[in-house]
Design an enzyme around this catalytic site. Sequence first.
Site, PDB file in Angstrom:
ATOM      1  N   GLY A  83       0.800  -1.213   0.000  1.00 16.96           N
ATOM      2  CA  GLY A  83       0.000   0.000   0.000  1.00 16.96           C
ATOM      3  C   GLY A  83       0.834   1.264   0.000  1.00 16.96           C
ATOM      4  O   GLY A  83       0.432   2.285  -0.582  1.00 16.96           O
ATOM      5  N   ARG A 111       3.293 -12.250   3.944  1.00 17.71           N
ATOM      6  CA  ARG A 111       4.071 -12.481   5.163  1.00 17.71           C
ATOM      7  C   ARG A 111       5.575 -12.442   4.885  1.00 17.71           C
ATOM      8  O   ARG A 111       6.362 -12.095   5.769  1.00 17.71           O
ATOM      9  CB  ARG A 111       3.699 -13.818   5.800  1.00 17.71           C
ATOM     10  CG  ARG A 111       2.358 -13.817   6.509  1.00 17.71           C
ATOM     11  CD  ARG A 111       2.152 -15.105   7.282  1.00 17.71           C
ATOM     12  NE  ARG A 111       0.967 -15.045   8.137  1.00 17.71           N
ATOM     13  CZ  ARG A 111       0.710 -15.906   9.103  1.00 17.71           C
ATOM     14  NH1 ARG A 111       1.558 -16.899   9.345  1.00 17.71           N
ATOM     15  NH2 ARG A 111      -0.372 -15.788   9.835  1.00 17.71           N
ATOM     16  N   LYS A 185      20.651  -1.601  14.945  1.00 18.04           N
ATOM     17  CA  LYS A 185      21.951  -2.148  15.344  1.00 18.04           C
ATOM     18  C   LYS A 185      23.069  -1.495  14.532  1.00 18.04           C
ATOM     19  O   LYS A 185      24.161  -1.245  15.056  1.00 18.04           O
ATOM     20  CB  LYS A 185      21.961  -3.666  15.127  1.00 18.04           C
ATOM     21  CG  LYS A 185      23.306  -4.317  15.438  1.00 18.04           C
ATOM     22  CD  LYS A 185      23.234  -5.825  15.330  1.00 18.04           C
ATOM     23  CE  LYS A 185      24.600  -6.434  15.665  1.00 18.04           C
ATOM     24  NZ  LYS A 185      24.555  -7.921  15.697  1.00 18.04           N
ATOM     25  N   TYR A 268      15.048  14.558  44.199  1.00  8.38           N
ATOM     26  CA  TYR A 268      15.296  13.439  45.106  1.00  8.38           C
ATOM     27  C   TYR A 268      13.971  12.733  45.337  1.00  8.38           C
ATOM     28  O   TYR A 268      12.926  13.141  44.827  1.00  8.38           O
ATOM     29  CB  TYR A 268      15.928  13.896  46.428  1.00  8.38           C
ATOM     30  CG  TYR A 268      15.179  14.992  47.166  1.00  8.38           C
ATOM     31  CD1 TYR A 268      14.090  14.705  47.986  1.00  8.38           C
ATOM     32  CD2 TYR A 268      15.588  16.317  47.064  1.00  8.38           C
ATOM     33  CE1 TYR A 268      13.413  15.694  48.669  1.00  8.38           C
ATOM     34  CE2 TYR A 268      14.918  17.327  47.743  1.00  8.38           C
ATOM     35  CZ  TYR A 268      13.832  17.014  48.544  1.00  8.38           C
ATOM     36  OH  TYR A 268      13.164  17.996  49.225  1.00  8.38           O
ATOM     37  N   HIS A 325       0.068  14.912  53.009  1.00  4.54           N
ATOM     38  CA  HIS A 325       0.641  13.571  53.122  1.00  4.54           C
ATOM     39  C   HIS A 325      -0.326  12.505  52.614  1.00  4.54           C
ATOM     40  O   HIS A 325      -0.614  11.520  53.291  1.00  4.54           O
ATOM     41  CB  HIS A 325       1.062  13.276  54.563  1.00  4.54           C
ATOM     42  CG  HIS A 325       2.120  14.207  55.067  1.00  4.54           C
ATOM     43  ND1 HIS A 325       2.425  14.339  56.401  1.00  4.54           N
ATOM     44  CD2 HIS A 325       2.933  15.078  54.416  1.00  4.54           C
ATOM     45  CE1 HIS A 325       3.377  15.239  56.550  1.00  4.54           C
ATOM     46  NE2 HIS A 325       3.700  15.704  55.353  1.00  4.54           N
ATOM     47  N   PHE A 513     -15.764  -1.987  58.051  1.00  4.18           N
ATOM     48  CA  PHE A 513     -16.740  -2.279  59.113  1.00  4.18           C
ATOM     49  C   PHE A 513     -16.177  -2.014  60.513  1.00  4.18           C
ATOM     50  O   PHE A 513     -14.967  -1.939  60.723  1.00  4.18           O
ATOM     51  CB  PHE A 513     -17.258  -3.708  59.011  1.00  4.18           C
ATOM     52  CG  PHE A 513     -16.192  -4.791  59.135  1.00  4.18           C
ATOM     53  CD1 PHE A 513     -15.492  -4.979  60.324  1.00  4.18           C
ATOM     54  CD2 PHE A 513     -15.929  -5.648  58.074  1.00  4.18           C
ATOM     55  CE1 PHE A 513     -14.550  -5.990  60.444  1.00  4.18           C
ATOM     56  CE2 PHE A 513     -14.982  -6.654  58.190  1.00  4.18           C
ATOM     57  CZ  PHE A 513     -14.288  -6.828  59.376  1.00  4.18           C
ATOM     58  N   ASP A 518     -17.722  -1.123  70.358  1.00  4.48           N
ATOM     59  CA  ASP A 518     -17.154   0.024  71.059  1.00  4.48           C
ATOM     60  C   ASP A 518     -17.028   1.249  70.163  1.00  4.48           C
ATOM     61  O   ASP A 518     -17.213   2.390  70.612  1.00  4.48           O
ATOM     62  CB  ASP A 518     -15.812  -0.322  71.700  1.00  4.48           C
ATOM     63  CG  ASP A 518     -14.772  -0.811  70.698  1.00  4.48           C
ATOM     64  OD1 ASP A 518     -15.122  -1.015  69.513  1.00  4.48           O
ATOM     65  OD2 ASP A 518     -13.615  -1.019  71.117  1.00  4.48           O
TER      66      ASP A 518
END
Length: 564
Positions: A83, A111, A185, A268, A325, A513, A518
């Site tokens: 193409g 291919r 390469k 840092y 934070h 939960f 308490d």
Amino acid sequence: MADPVQGVEVSERHRSSLGWKGTITIQWFMERQAVRAASSLPHTKEELMLFRRALISVSDKTGIVEFAEFLSGRGVEILSTGGTAKLLQQNKIPVIEVSEFTKSPEMLGGRVKTLHPKIHGGLLGIRDDEVHQREMRENGIEPIDLLVVNLYPFEQTIARKDCTFEMAIENIDIGGPAMLRAAAKNHRFVTIVVDPADYTSILGEMRLLDGGITSATNERLARKVFQLTARYDGLIADYLGRRDAAGNMQQFGETIHLALKREQVLRYGENPHQSAALYGTFSAVAEQLHGKELSYNNILDANCAILTMNDFLEEELPVVSIAKHTTPCGIAAGPTLREAFDLAFETDPDSPFGGIIIVNKTWDLELAERVNELFTEVLIAPDFTPEALEYLRKKKNRRLLRWDPKAMRLDLSYRGVVNGMLVQEYDTAMEIVRMGQVATTRPPTTEEYASLAFAWKVAKAARSNVVVFGIGTRTLAIGSGSPARVGAVHVASDTAKRLKISLKGSVLASEAFFPFRDGVDQVAAAGATAIVQPGGSTRDEEAIEAANEHDMAMIFTHYRHFRH
């Protein structure tokens, strides 16, 4: 004519030996070195790459006609396939089909077309190696100086909803990566272009250097090639690794490859003795408009603030979150940003020093003037009015970030551990509290439902264990990061007492939960009248019994929002 890099006179014979015609010879390289030596030029100067032959085969045709037209106009011979060749021919650009060049037809449905010694030899041949040059001549291999290739769209293909396994496999490029790796390469002698965005800069350099490209550019482009092919191979490996034996796609595959580009080296890490860097495209989500460079902690805090405000984007009222934070210390909605800020600030006036403020609406001048009284590290908004931006830029150390919610990708979250990485989905769930289970005898009132819904969003954003006392669209007290849930209640209620904030008539949200009754007893003692929590404890009945004893309403959402 003048050497465009060194300003040295180079004869036409040298130029022709480079070879608009014929193979580049070792003699040319030796003579060029001699010219440099005679001119007292240092031998460390860059070599200049000139093109005689280019191979162009692209799936992304963006800008390729103009690029090829320029090359052809400079006498560059163009090889092409399929193409791409057809497109160039339609635009009257001379093209030699690869099959004609190799004298070998395309096979196996396309291919096999570029997998040929005349292609790979032309890319891999070392131009100043006598053995390579002799073998190239003996086998009729001509050098290919420029390779312009991009790969089959594998990533786009597997993203399609109608993608089948067969479609994915057919979109695995073989010839393209093979050529790219070969050329990269050998980048000392071959220029490789994989990104249409590079066409403009390459053409600019060629115009400036009389058709040449520097070795520094070749090295940069080669790095880009290996980054591309590594990512491409990683995508394929991850895709195939997600398929189980039955061919079904798993959410988490056998491997995960993160091909992230470094955005910046940070001053840092969390502490000055730690080095750090930022990778990915965080800047696309949070564009810095002003201030000194973001630190590691700034970015962490900003990320958490953004995730928090993401749940409040649909709020009609302006919402302000003040964070420190990585956890909110006050969130509120109000008729204006200024009023919302004042309500959020009252939750914990001590913590905002050196913190982060984020809003869900355009930052206006009124809020800018109010916030200017505080020392803040980072201010974040979907946008800033021109007046607010000008005003806020007066402090040089203050960072301003423009947040683009549409640029956020909330698919998978990554967290490093020793020798590995944890991966999970982002917690994007946000339950409608009114749709939750009424666990107590008394259901919440209309006002309590509204307060519970707002507090529930805040509880999701803070660090576990967390409880949030709130009323209406504001927080009153937040207990965050406590080892025990009842401890989180104590932290929040004690802070409210210290600041003389009444919790009477408030509601409470708990992101997980209550393991014992308490905590519920302490919530009632603080003055709250309703609770929203996930439920799911083996002692839920005890928590429900406690709430009923205190005439409290309690909703179970059945969704937990731990944030460690």
